[in-house]
Each structure stands twice: as structure tokens, then as C-alpha cells.
Motif scaffolding. Structure first.
Motif, PDB file in Angstrom:
ATOM      1  N   ALA A 159       0.810  -1.216   0.038  1.00  0.00           N
ATOM      2  CA  ALA A 159      -0.176  -0.087   0.068  1.00  0.00           C
ATOM      3  C   ALA A 159       0.677   1.203  -0.164  1.00  0.00           C
ATOM      4  CB  ALA A 159      -1.062  -0.011   1.173  1.00  0.00           C
ATOM      5  N   TYR A 160       1.762   1.399   0.935  1.00  0.00           N
ATOM      6  CA  TYR A 160       2.693   2.666   0.925  1.00  0.00           C
ATOM      7  C   TYR A 160       3.759   2.627  -0.149  1.00  0.00           C
ATOM      8  CZ  TYR A 160       0.732   2.546   5.735  1.00  0.00           C
ATOM      9  OH  TYR A 160       0.053   2.495   6.880  1.00  0.00           O
ATOM     10  N   GLY A 161       4.040   1.523  -0.507  1.00  0.00           N
ATOM     11  CA  GLY A 161       5.021   1.318  -1.600  1.00  0.00           C
ATOM     12  C   GLY A 161       4.435   1.986  -3.105  1.00  0.00           C
ATOM     13  N   SER A 162       3.340   1.336  -3.292  1.00  0.00           N
ATOM     14  CA  SER A 162       2.623   1.568  -4.472  1.00  0.00           C
ATOM     15  C   SER A 162       1.805   3.160  -4.535  1.00  0.00           C
ATOM     16  CB  SER A 162       1.197   0.657  -4.663  1.00  0.00           C
ATOM     17  OG  SER A 162       1.363  -0.548  -4.662  1.00  0.00           O
ATOM     18  N   ALA A 163       1.588   3.709  -3.220  1.00  0.00           N
ATOM     19  CA  ALA A 163       1.162   4.970  -3.102  1.00  0.00           C
ATOM     20  C   ALA A 163       2.252   6.028  -3.641  1.00  0.00           C
ATOM     21  CB  ALA A 163       0.641   5.493  -1.702  1.00  0.00           C
ATOM     22  N   ALA A 219       7.897  -4.848 -10.387  1.00  0.00           N
ATOM     23  CA  ALA A 219       6.999  -4.949 -11.511  1.00  0.00           C
ATOM     24  C   ALA A 219       6.196  -3.633 -11.776  1.00  0.00           C
ATOM     25  CB  ALA A 219       6.386  -6.224 -11.391  1.00  0.00           C
ATOM     26  N   LEU A 220       5.663  -3.163 -10.668  1.00  0.00           N
ATOM     27  CA  LEU A 220       4.689  -2.043 -10.759  1.00  0.00           C
ATOM     28  C   LEU A 220       5.642  -0.808 -11.374  1.00  0.00           C
ATOM     29  CD1 LEU A 220       1.951  -0.563 -10.393  1.00  0.00           C
ATOM     30  CD2 LEU A 220       2.636  -0.224  -8.157  1.00  0.00           C
ATOM     31  N   TRP A 221       6.764  -0.755 -10.907  1.00  0.00           N
ATOM     32  CA  TRP A 221       7.556   0.641 -11.428  1.00  0.00           C
ATOM     33  C   TRP A 221       7.870   0.056 -12.796  1.00  0.00           C
ATOM     34  CZ3 TRP A 221      13.493   0.798  -9.960  1.00  0.00           C
ATOM     35  CH2 TRP A 221      13.883   2.111 -10.453  1.00  0.00           C
ATOM     36  N   LEU A 222       8.057  -0.832 -13.234  1.00  0.00           N
ATOM     37  CA  LEU A 222       8.545  -0.848 -14.622  1.00  0.00           C
ATOM     38  C   LEU A 222       7.315  -0.672 -15.487  1.00  0.00           C
ATOM     39  CD1 LEU A 222      10.681  -4.394 -14.697  1.00  0.00           C
ATOM     40  CD2 LEU A 222      11.317  -2.082 -14.931  1.00  0.00           C
ATOM     41  N   LEU A 223       6.017  -1.029 -14.847  1.00  0.00           N
ATOM     42  CA  LEU A 223       4.725  -0.727 -15.960  1.00  0.00           C
ATOM     43  C   LEU A 223       4.538   0.508 -15.712  1.00  0.00           C
ATOM     44  CD1 LEU A 223       2.294  -1.649 -17.088  1.00  0.00           C
ATOM     45  CD2 LEU A 223       1.323  -2.118 -14.995  1.00  0.00           C
TER      46      LEU A 223
END
Length: 265
Positions: A159-163, A219-223
Motif C-alpha cells: 500500500a505505502y510503496g504503491s502510493a 514490476a509495478l515500477w516498470l509498468l
């Protein structure tokens, strides 16, 4: 004397501030370090927990040295609750969606949806692992099983990382981006410390969730980086509805000599 009509210069529509020139997002070694090493470590820890390997004895010894239940550690562990961490992500995703839409991004919805999708993916991975490993808890909690990996740590990290990842393009200065990343890391570490200090989880439970979420967030960062490098949508200018005169009306009339007086009857 005629004047040329002035028009505003065509500029680039406002968009995310990445602070980096376009190009390759990550090199091969860095990509392997961010994804490969945590994945291997997660697999090794999971194998040790499932097989009851020697790593568990060291884990239990470390836990006995760290466990000291108090009110502070309990409050820190609560920061990993779904009721606290997920609303933070929802606020960040909503803000990123609003900024992307107002900036005219063609796929303004993609970063928030990707971040929320990662959050939904976490329990789909963690819950089956808890049931499969069936690891008992520490002596500080009532007898039960299903403590590996730590769900609170995974929730906080996701949660905090994706935010932070969805907010980074909209933070204007490098210091603001560093501060956001530091706050996110501090919250995850605080949750992890509280869980181990209170005795809610073994240290390896927490480390495994770190490894899992490092892979997911990478993976989210790359996307998200791929989305930021897509061509931005530009709004076509509307055809002018009014014409601006550039000179006096008489300037466009041809000269036909002096006017003759009209004859009167």
C-alpha cells in the motif's frame, strides 16, 4: 500600417515530472538485482519454513532476543492494518488519477488501476501461502498457525510503496520525491519492527514479505515507467470562430482616384 495577429506559442501539455530523460528504465544488472535476488531469497525462506529447516532455529533464537511486548510496538504494528494502509493508497491513486486526467494523459487511469491491482494481488498470494506452510506463531501470541508470511508487512509494503510510485511523477522536486520514498520506507520498517517486537510474527515472516513486495513493486515500477513514456495525448486546437482585423477597413480597398461630386437635380 498593418500588424500581424499574435498567437500563443505551442507548448508541451503539462504532464508528469519524471526528472529523467527518456530511454531505458533499468539496466539488466539492476533489474536482476531488484527482482531476481528477492525472488530467490523468498523461495529459500519459504522452502525452509515448509521443510522445517535449520534456518528456523536461528529465526526462533533471534525472535526470543527481540520480543518485548509494549504499547508502542502494538501501535506500530497497527499501521499495517488494511483499514489504515489501504485508504492511504486510495487517496494517492485518486490524486494521481485526477492529475493525469487534468493533464490530458491518454491513459490517465492506468497507474492508479495498476497500483490497486497490485494491492488486490497481495492477499491472493499471501493467504494460500499461510495455509500451505501452516507455521505456528511465537510464544507471545495464542496458539495458532498460518503466520508465514506476514500479512501486515505485505499490506504495508504494497500500500505505502504503491502510493509513492503513483505520486512520484507529480512531485515537482527531487527532495519531495526523496521525502515521499523515505516516509514510505519508514512506515514499512515501523510496521515490521512493531510486529517482531510485539511478538506477532517471527523475523523471517517479515523478511519474506519484504522480498515478495520488492518483486511486486519492481514490476509495478516498470509498468508505470512504460506508461509515462507513452506519447501524451494533445488536445487539438479548435478553429477560430472570430476573425481579427489586422488593419483599417479602408486599407483593403483599391484606390480608384478622387471622388467626384454627385450631381443634384
Amino acid at each position: 500600417m498593418s500588424s500581424r495577429p499574435s498567437s500563443p506559442p505551442l507548448g508541451r501539455p503539462p504532464g508528469p515530472l519524471t526528472g529523467r530523460p527518456p530511454g531505458r528504465v533499468l539496466g539488466g544488472p539492476l533489474l536482476g538485482l531488484l527482482c531476481g535476488l528477492p525472488a530467490v531469497l523468498f523461495a529459500v525462506i519459504t522452502w525452509q519454513v515448509a521443510a522445517g529447516g535449520p534456518l528456523l532455529r536461528e529465526d526462533e533464537r533471534l525472535s526470543r532476543a527481540l520480543v518485548h511486548p509494549d504499547r508502542t510496538s502494538e501501535l506500530l504494528a497497527d499501521l499495517g492494518e488494511v483499514q489504515i494502509a489501504v485508504p492511504v493508497l486510495l487517496l494517492a491513486a485518486g490524486y494521481a488519477a485526477w492529475r493525469g486526467r487534468t493533464a490530458g494523459a491518454a491513459r490517465w487511469w492506468a497507474p492508479p488501476v495498476a497500483a490497486l491491482g497490485l494491492m488486490l494481488l497481495v492477499p491472493l498470494i499471501v493467504v494460500p501461502l499461510k495455509e500451505w506452510t501452516d507455521r505456528p506463531g511465537t510464544p507471545a501470541v495464542p496458539p495458532a498457525t498460518g503466520y508465514y508470511p506476514s500479512g501486515h508487512t505485505a499490506t504495508a509494503a504494497a500500500a505505502y510503496g504503491s502510493a509513492v510510485l503513483v505520486l512520484l511523477p507529480w512531485l515537482r522536486t527531487p527532495s519531495a520525491r526523496r521525502a515521499a520514498a523515505a516516509v514510505s520506507a519508514f512506515l514499512v520498517l515501523a510496521v515490521s519492527f512493531g510486529l517482531v517486537r510485539r511478538g506477532y510474527h517471527w523475523p523471517l515472516d517479515v523478511v519474506a514479505s519484504w522480498c515478495l513486495c520488492t518483486v511486486l513493486l519492481s514490476a509495478l515500477w516498470l509498468l508505470l515507467e512504460r506508461e509515462r513514456r507513452r506519447p501524451r495525448q494533445t488536445v487539438a486546437s479548435e478553429p477560430p470562430t472570430r476573425t481579427t482585423r489586422t488593419s483599417a477597413p479602408s486599407a483593403s480597398r483599391p484606390y480608384r482616384g478622387p471622388r467626384k461630386p454627385q450631381d443634384t437635380p
